[in-house]
Design a protein around this motif. Structure first.
Motif, PDB file in Angstrom:
ATOM      1  N   GLY A  72      -9.218   3.987   2.012  1.00  0.00           N
ATOM      2  CA  GLY A  72      -9.406   3.267   3.260  1.00  0.00           C
ATOM      3  C   GLY A  72      -9.418   1.764   3.145  1.00  0.00           C
ATOM      4  N   ARG A  73      -9.647   1.252   1.920  1.00  0.00           N
ATOM      5  CA  ARG A  73      -9.760  -0.203   1.745  1.00  0.00           C
ATOM      6  C   ARG A  73      -9.186  -0.601   0.400  1.00  0.00           C
ATOM      7  NH1 ARG A  73     -15.934  -1.657   2.492  1.00  0.00           N
ATOM      8  NH2 ARG A  73     -15.069  -3.722   2.061  1.00  0.00           N
ATOM      9  N   VAL A  74      -8.817  -1.882   0.305  1.00  0.00           N
ATOM     10  CA  VAL A  74      -8.298  -2.419  -0.952  1.00  0.00           C
ATOM     11  C   VAL A  74      -9.290  -2.186  -2.087  1.00  0.00           C
ATOM     12  CG1 VAL A  74      -7.665  -4.538  -2.174  1.00  0.00           C
ATOM     13  CG2 VAL A  74      -6.893  -4.176   0.190  1.00  0.00           C
ATOM     14  N   GLU A  75     -10.568  -2.443  -1.802  1.00  0.00           N
ATOM     15  CA  GLU A  75     -11.583  -2.335  -2.856  1.00  0.00           C
ATOM     16  C   GLU A  75     -11.639  -0.939  -3.462  1.00  0.00           C
ATOM     17  OE1 GLU A  75     -12.672  -5.722  -0.146  1.00  0.00           O
ATOM     18  OE2 GLU A  75     -11.959  -3.652   0.105  1.00  0.00           O
ATOM     19  N   HIS A  76     -11.322   0.087  -2.665  1.00  0.00           N
ATOM     20  CA  HIS A  76     -11.367   1.459  -3.167  1.00  0.00           C
ATOM     21  C   HIS A  76     -10.219   1.758  -4.137  1.00  0.00           C
ATOM     22  CE1 HIS A  76     -13.632   2.548   0.803  1.00  0.00           C
ATOM     23  NE2 HIS A  76     -14.387   1.892  -0.062  1.00  0.00           N
ATOM     24  N   HIS A 103      -7.339  -7.035   5.085  1.00  0.00           N
ATOM     25  CA  HIS A 103      -6.836  -6.295   3.925  1.00  0.00           C
ATOM     26  C   HIS A 103      -6.046  -7.222   2.991  1.00  0.00           C
ATOM     27  CE1 HIS A 103      -7.812  -2.258   5.492  1.00  0.00           C
ATOM     28  NE2 HIS A 103      -7.473  -2.744   6.675  1.00  0.00           N
ATOM     29  N   LEU A 104      -5.217  -8.074   3.564  1.00  0.00           N
ATOM     30  CA  LEU A 104      -4.406  -8.985   2.760  1.00  0.00           C
ATOM     31  C   LEU A 104      -5.285  -9.985   2.017  1.00  0.00           C
ATOM     32  CD1 LEU A 104      -1.594  -9.597   5.394  1.00  0.00           C
ATOM     33  CD2 LEU A 104      -1.422  -8.211   3.324  1.00  0.00           C
ATOM     34  N   LEU A 105      -6.284 -10.501   2.714  1.00  0.00           N
ATOM     35  CA  LEU A 105      -7.205 -11.437   2.065  1.00  0.00           C
ATOM     36  C   LEU A 105      -7.986 -10.753   0.947  1.00  0.00           C
ATOM     37  CD1 LEU A 105      -8.576 -13.450   5.120  1.00  0.00           C
ATOM     38  CD2 LEU A 105      -7.218 -14.350   3.213  1.00  0.00           C
ATOM     39  N   ASN A 110      -8.954 -10.439  -4.801  1.00  0.00           N
ATOM     40  CA  ASN A 110      -9.173  -9.597  -5.978  1.00  0.00           C
ATOM     41  C   ASN A 110      -8.034  -9.706  -6.985  1.00  0.00           C
ATOM     42  OD1 ASN A 110     -11.721  -7.782  -5.787  1.00  0.00           O
ATOM     43  ND2 ASN A 110     -10.890  -7.802  -3.702  1.00  0.00           N
ATOM     44  N   GLY A 111      -7.218 -10.753  -6.819  1.00  0.00           N
ATOM     45  CA  GLY A 111      -6.209 -11.068  -7.821  1.00  0.00           C
ATOM     46  C   GLY A 111      -4.913 -10.301  -7.723  1.00  0.00           C
TER      47      GLY A 111
END
Length: 368
Positions: A72-76, A103-105, A110-111
């Motif tokens: 659901g998210r970039v972090e996942h 999401h883009l940010l 996160n590199g």
């Protein structure tokens, strides 16, 4: 931090592990860039981002692709160690959807490097541009227009045999047919280049030009440039089609590719059962008429004929597919092939080889 990606070419960049961004739209026809990358570069995809389908796998949604997770998210996706985030959907718009920016940010902060598949330039957004500078990541704007010359018909001087996939609409399988032919021809001993004319083909092959980002007068020249590059060291070149001549939005791109590529042969592509164009909902005129239209608009220096019809038969049972394919063969007088359903383009490549020999024989007769 890894090496400076500014020093990498596109082929090296697309060879990195990536996460596909398809928020709210992941599906076979609703995110065709993502679906194509899963099919052809799935070994590099670690996850797909779509909060509506989080918890499922790519296989659950597409019917292929295996256990690649949807999150659901970039972090996942970060524990899976992606290096790049690819926007997996093109847009019929030059706007940045408001829901995409967080999401883009998050990806940039996160590199992750970004590969942008839409017309909006991500670094035109001040917040994204600031984050990109702060993190030192690269943004590949696939729609940026390269500097290319006007078409000079240099393709006519090549010894390479040129095949072009045209069709009845956008998003029906022109790229897939071209890629399947490319893979099969090389596999069976005919050195073949792939001329990518859109962002998805570029991301799969690592080279090419997104022709729809090129100013109108230079589109055919851009195609000529890509064909010349793809021809180096190859006997065949397969040129990826875009749009269609009957499409009220994308007919200009289709014609520019037809005239820039100057093909020897055409493969006409159609989504089986489709009666109207996607999005614009204009009626699709009879396929035999569209085939004649494409043949008649090839240039007199190199008139080209359609060798076969390549269809996308997703959703059809095997019995229904066979029945519809036979009907289309009767209507067009041409062989009909689904290179995905049939497990590859072996039959299509055999048809093209026979077509090349037949047209070469006709040319010899005319010369005598």
């Amino acid at each position: 931090m890894e090496e400076d990606v500014d020093q990498l070419n596109h082929a090296e960049l697309v060879d990195k592990n990536f996460v596909l961004f398809a928020e709210g739209c992941f599906g076979l026809f609703t995110s065709k860039i993502a679906a194509s990358l899963i099919r052809y570069r799935g070994d590099r995809c670690v996850a797909v981002i779509d909060s509506r389908k989080a918890g499922h796998t790519v296989q659950d949604v597409l019917g292929y692709g295996g256990a690649i997770p949807i999150v659901g998210r970039v972090e996942h996706a970060l524990p899976l160690r992606p290096e790049v985030m690819v926007i997996g959907k093109g847009l019929h718009s030059a706007e940045l959807p408001s829901g995409w920016k967080p999401h883009l940010l998050a990806a940039v902060r996160n590199g992750l490097h970004l590969i942008n598949s839409i017309h909006y330039r991500l670094t035109d957004d001040p917040d994204i541009a600031r984050a990109v500078r702060a993190q030192g990541v690269t943004v590949w704007e696939t729609k940026d227009s390269p500097t290319v010359p006007l078409n000079r018909a240099r393709v006519l001087d090549l010894d390479t045999w040129v095949i072009h996939t045209c069709g009845s609409d956008s998003n029906i399988g022109k790229k897939t047919a071209a890629l399947q032919i490319w893979h099969e021809a090389n596999r069976t001993g005919t050195p073949t280049g792939f001329a990518a004319t859109g962002q998805t083909g570029m991301l799969i092959s690592g080279h090419g030009i997104a022709v729809d980002g090129v100013p109108g007068d230079f589109m055919a020249g851009a195609v000529e440039h890509v064909v010349m590059e793809a021809a180096a060291g190859n006997e065949w070149v397969v040129v990826e089609g875009q749009g269609s001549l009957n499409h009220i939005g994308f007919s200009g791109v289709a014609l520019a590719i037809l005239h820039g590529a100057l093909p020897h042969a055409l493969v006409f592509c159609h989504r089986l059962g489709a009666e109207r164009t996607k999005v614009w909902e204009t009626p699709i005129i009879p396929i035999p008429e569209l085939i004649r239209m494409n043949e008649e608009l090839t240039v007199f220096e190199r008139p080209a004929e359609v060798a076969a019809v390549s269809v996308n038969s997703v959703g059809f049972s095997e019995e229904d597919y066979r029945r519809e394919a036979e009907k289309l063969e009767a209507d067009t007088g041409l062989p009909v092939v689904d290179p995905v359903r049939e497990g590859g383009a072996a039959r299509l490549v055999d048809i093209l080889r026979a077509h090349r020999q037949r047209t070469a024989d006709r040319q010899l007769v005319r010369q005598r």
